[in-house]
Structures are given as structure tokens and as C-alpha cells.
Design a protein around this motif. Structure first.
Motif, PDB file in Angstrom:
ATOM      1  N   LYS A  48      17.092   8.805  22.837  1.00  0.00           N
ATOM      2  CA  LYS A  48      15.919   8.154  23.403  1.00  0.00           C
ATOM      3  C   LYS A  48      14.791   9.128  23.715  1.00  0.00           C
ATOM      4  O   LYS A  48      13.788   8.764  24.284  1.00  0.00           O
ATOM      5  N   GLN A  49      14.992  10.393  23.370  1.00  0.00           N
ATOM      6  CA  GLN A  49      13.960  11.412  23.599  1.00  0.00           C
ATOM      7  C   GLN A  49      12.716  11.052  22.791  1.00  0.00           C
ATOM      8  O   GLN A  49      12.806  10.524  21.696  1.00  0.00           O
ATOM      9  N   GLY A  50      11.530  11.345  23.330  1.00  0.00           N
ATOM     10  CA  GLY A  50      10.295  11.024  22.632  1.00  0.00           C
ATOM     11  C   GLY A  50      10.046  11.926  21.432  1.00  0.00           C
ATOM     12  O   GLY A  50      10.537  13.048  21.363  1.00  0.00           O
ATOM     13  N   ILE A  51       9.300  11.419  20.479  1.00  0.00           N
ATOM     14  CA  ILE A  51       8.893  12.183  19.300  1.00  0.00           C
ATOM     15  C   ILE A  51       7.381  12.327  19.333  1.00  0.00           C
ATOM     16  O   ILE A  51       6.664  11.359  19.542  1.00  0.00           O
ATOM     17  N   GLN A  52       6.888  13.555  19.134  1.00  0.00           N
ATOM     18  CA  GLN A  52       5.449  13.813  19.159  1.00  0.00           C
ATOM     19  C   GLN A  52       4.937  14.210  17.784  1.00  0.00           C
ATOM     20  O   GLN A  52       3.893  14.819  17.657  1.00  0.00           O
ATOM     21  N   ALA A  53       5.690  13.883  16.746  1.00  0.00           N
ATOM     22  CA  ALA A  53       5.324  14.288  15.391  1.00  0.00           C
ATOM     23  C   ALA A  53       4.981  13.077  14.537  1.00  0.00           C
ATOM     24  O   ALA A  53       5.623  12.034  14.641  1.00  0.00           O
ATOM     25  N   ASN A  54       3.984  13.245  13.685  1.00  0.00           N
ATOM     26  CA  ASN A  54       3.682  12.222  12.697  1.00  0.00           C
ATOM     27  C   ASN A  54       4.606  12.398  11.504  1.00  0.00           C
ATOM     28  O   ASN A  54       4.950  13.522  11.143  1.00  0.00           O
ATOM     29  N   PRO A  55       5.012  11.305  10.867  1.00  0.00           N
ATOM     30  CA  PRO A  55       5.826  11.456   9.658  1.00  0.00           C
ATOM     31  C   PRO A  55       4.990  12.050   8.530  1.00  0.00           C
ATOM     32  O   PRO A  55       3.760  11.975   8.553  1.00  0.00           O
ATOM     33  N   ILE A  56       5.661  12.647   7.564  1.00  0.00           N
ATOM     34  CA  ILE A  56       5.005  13.130   6.357  1.00  0.00           C
ATOM     35  C   ILE A  56       5.424  12.204   5.221  1.00  0.00           C
ATOM     36  O   ILE A  56       6.609  11.944   5.035  1.00  0.00           O
ATOM     37  N   ALA A  57       4.462  11.707   4.477  1.00  0.00           N
ATOM     38  CA  ALA A  57       4.731  10.865   3.314  1.00  0.00           C
ATOM     39  C   ALA A  57       4.341  11.642   2.070  1.00  0.00           C
ATOM     40  O   ALA A  57       3.213  12.130   1.965  1.00  0.00           O
ATOM     41  N   TYR A  58       5.282  11.773   1.131  1.00  0.00           N
ATOM     42  CA  TYR A  58       5.022  12.544  -0.084  1.00  0.00           C
ATOM     43  C   TYR A  58       5.860  12.001  -1.229  1.00  0.00           C
ATOM     44  O   TYR A  58       7.076  11.886  -1.108  1.00  0.00           O
ATOM     45  N   GLU A  59       5.213  11.664  -2.320  1.00  0.00           N
ATOM     46  CA  GLU A  59       5.874  11.185  -3.538  1.00  0.00           C
ATOM     47  C   GLU A  59       6.868  10.065  -3.241  1.00  0.00           C
ATOM     48  O   GLU A  59       7.999  10.074  -3.729  1.00  0.00           O
ATOM     49  N   GLY A  60       6.450   9.102  -2.428  1.00  0.00           N
ATOM     50  CA  GLY A  60       7.281   7.934  -2.154  1.00  0.00           C
ATOM     51  C   GLY A  60       8.357   8.127  -1.108  1.00  0.00           C
ATOM     52  O   GLY A  60       9.129   7.214  -0.833  1.00  0.00           O
ATOM     53  N   LEU A  61       8.421   9.325  -0.521  1.00  0.00           N
ATOM     54  CA  LEU A  61       9.421   9.607   0.513  1.00  0.00           C
ATOM     55  C   LEU A  61       8.735   9.869   1.844  1.00  0.00           C
ATOM     56  O   LEU A  61       7.596  10.333   1.879  1.00  0.00           O
ATOM     57  N   PHE A 105       0.802  -1.212   0.000  1.00  0.00           N
ATOM     58  CA  PHE A 105       0.000   0.000   0.000  1.00  0.00           C
ATOM     59  C   PHE A 105       0.843   1.273   0.000  1.00  0.00           C
ATOM     60  O   PHE A 105       0.315   2.358   0.075  1.00  0.00           O
ATOM     61  N   MET A 106       2.171   1.136  -0.073  1.00  0.00           N
ATOM     62  CA  MET A 106       3.055   2.281   0.085  1.00  0.00           C
ATOM     63  C   MET A 106       2.824   3.369  -0.949  1.00  0.00           C
ATOM     64  O   MET A 106       2.930   4.545  -0.653  1.00  0.00           O
ATOM     65  N   LYS A 107       2.519   2.991  -2.177  1.00  0.00           N
ATOM     66  CA  LYS A 107       2.366   3.996  -3.229  1.00  0.00           C
ATOM     67  C   LYS A 107       1.185   4.919  -2.986  1.00  0.00           C
ATOM     68  O   LYS A 107       1.142   6.028  -3.480  1.00  0.00           O
ATOM     69  N   ASP A 108       0.197   4.490  -2.205  1.00  0.00           N
ATOM     70  CA  ASP A 108      -1.005   5.295  -1.994  1.00  0.00           C
ATOM     71  C   ASP A 108      -0.936   6.192  -0.769  1.00  0.00           C
ATOM     72  O   ASP A 108      -1.557   7.231  -0.725  1.00  0.00           O
ATOM     73  N   PHE A 109      -0.210   5.815   0.244  1.00  0.00           N
ATOM     74  CA  PHE A 109      -0.074   6.533   1.514  1.00  0.00           C
ATOM     75  C   PHE A 109      -1.406   6.737   2.218  1.00  0.00           C
ATOM     76  O   PHE A 109      -1.585   6.303   3.322  1.00  0.00           O
ATOM     77  N   TYR A 110      -2.337   7.445   1.604  1.00  0.00           N
ATOM     78  CA  TYR A 110      -3.656   7.618   2.207  1.00  0.00           C
ATOM     79  C   TYR A 110      -4.534   6.518   1.658  1.00  0.00           C
ATOM     80  O   TYR A 110      -4.948   6.548   0.511  1.00  0.00           O
TER      81      TYR A 110
END
Length: 196
Positions: A36-49, A5-10
Motif C-alpha cells: 500500500k506504499q505510495g508511488i511517485q513515479a510516472n509509468p514509461i510507455a515504449y513500443e507497446g509496453l 489510443f494505446m499505439k500512440d502513447f503521446y
């Protein structure tokens, strides 16, 4: 991340459902190995990256299909890089994909394909803002960001030049006495509906 499903992202909920969810398999894992610090951000997926901050205050770009690291950017100072997210924006005027994120009292602009600072933005890719862990939002070629001054600030998306600041504490004094209200600040991100 699921290869199929990677090509679609959404992905439509019809593609992954109760009948096939058990068939999904892990495609890859990425470990930044830089803290080891926490991350509070969602990744961004755009054009396969995929773009994401790391615990060690880097921004990384990964290949969405393999998880391979394409580039890694380390801020020169500060901490909590892109703590609550990043913004990706297609600059059609200059044909550049831009990545914006906050780093304490800085707003930074990178070329999303190369991971290099966009030198024409502010002072070699960096502008000074009020401290903020949040990403900006784009409205009419302006970057709007909420800060802990507390204020909402608007900057030119290309140059980083300040357009305006709106101080929340000043307006609050009209409605509340100092005894009742000592000011507030934006805590979440900002959304925009340009049509309205």
C-alpha cells in the motif's frame, strides 16, 4: 489506458477533445497486490509496453493494450524502488533495450524485454551510488544522477564504471559560511539538453 489510443502513447490534443472525451472507456486496470506504499513515479510507455514500479518494490512490465503482466522484477534489498521514475534507453551498439532505476544507494540495469539484470553493468547489473530516489539522465553514453551525498555522479552507461562525482557541499562553502549554509541536495530529477 485507452485501447483506441494505446499505439500512440503521446497523443495529440486534437485526438481527445471536449467533443469525444465522454466516449472514452476504461480498457483495463492493473493491481500489483503487493503493498500500500505510495508511488511517485510516472509509468514509461515504449513500443507497446508499460514499465512501472509497484508499492511492494517490484518493477513490472505490462502489455499496453491488455494490461497483462509480462514480467516482474523484485529487488533483493532496499526499498523505494524507482521511487521517482525509471529511464529507458535503446542500446543500439548491443541491440538491447535497457531499463535503469535507483533503489536507495543502488543503480540497477535491467533488460527491458526480459526483466533480467544486465550482468555486464556494474556488479551483475547493480552499481553502488549515493542514495537517490531519482532516475538518471543520459548524456554522451553517461548516466548522470543526483544523490543525497549531496552530489551529481556520472557512470558509464554500458559498464557502470564511475566517470566523476561533483560534490555540491564543497562548492557551496566558497560562497556561504557554515553558519549561513549547511549544504543542499538535488531533490527533483535532472534534465539535459545535449545540443546546448
Amino acid at each position: 489506458i485507452i485501447n483506441e489510443f494505446m499505439k500512440d502513447f503521446y497523443v495529440s490534443l486534437k485526438k481527445i477533445n471536449q467533443n469525444n472525451v465522454t466516449k472514452l472507456k476504461l480498457a483495463w486496470i492493473y493491481n500489483s497486490k503487493d503493498g500500500k506504499q505510495g508511488i511517485q513515479a510516472n509509468p514509461i510507455a515504449y513500443e507497446g509496453l508499460i514499465y512501472i514500479p509497484t508499492p511492494g518494490n517490484h518493477i513490472v512490465c505490462l502489455d499496453g493494450a491488455t494490461g497483462k503482466e509480462i514480467w516482474k522484477y523484485k529487488v533483493k534489498k532496499g526499498f523505494h524502488v524507482a521511487k521517482r521514475g525509471l529511464l529507458i534507453w535503446k542500446d543500439k551498439k548491443n541491440n538491447v533495450l535497457r531499463l535503469y532505476f535507483s533503489n536507495n544507494d543502488q543503480l540497477i540495469s535491467l533488460n527491458a524485454k526480459t526483466g533480467r539484470l544486465i550482468k555486464s553493468f556494474g556488479n551483475n547489473g547493480v552499481i553502488k551510488i549515493g542514495s537517490s530516489p531519482m532516475p538518471p539522465v543520459v548524456v554522451d553514453n553517461q548516466l548522470i544522477i543526483a544523490t543525497f551525498r549531496p552530489s551529481v555522479e556520472a557512470y558509464d552507461i554500458f559498464s557502470g564504471k564511475l566517470h566523476w562525482k561533483y560534490y555540491l557541499r564543497e562548492i557551496n562553502k566558497e560562497f556561504f559560511s557554515k553558519k549561513d549554509f549547511r549544504g543542499g541536495n538535488p531533490w527533483g530529477g535532472i534534465s539535459a539538453d545535449p545540443k546546448k
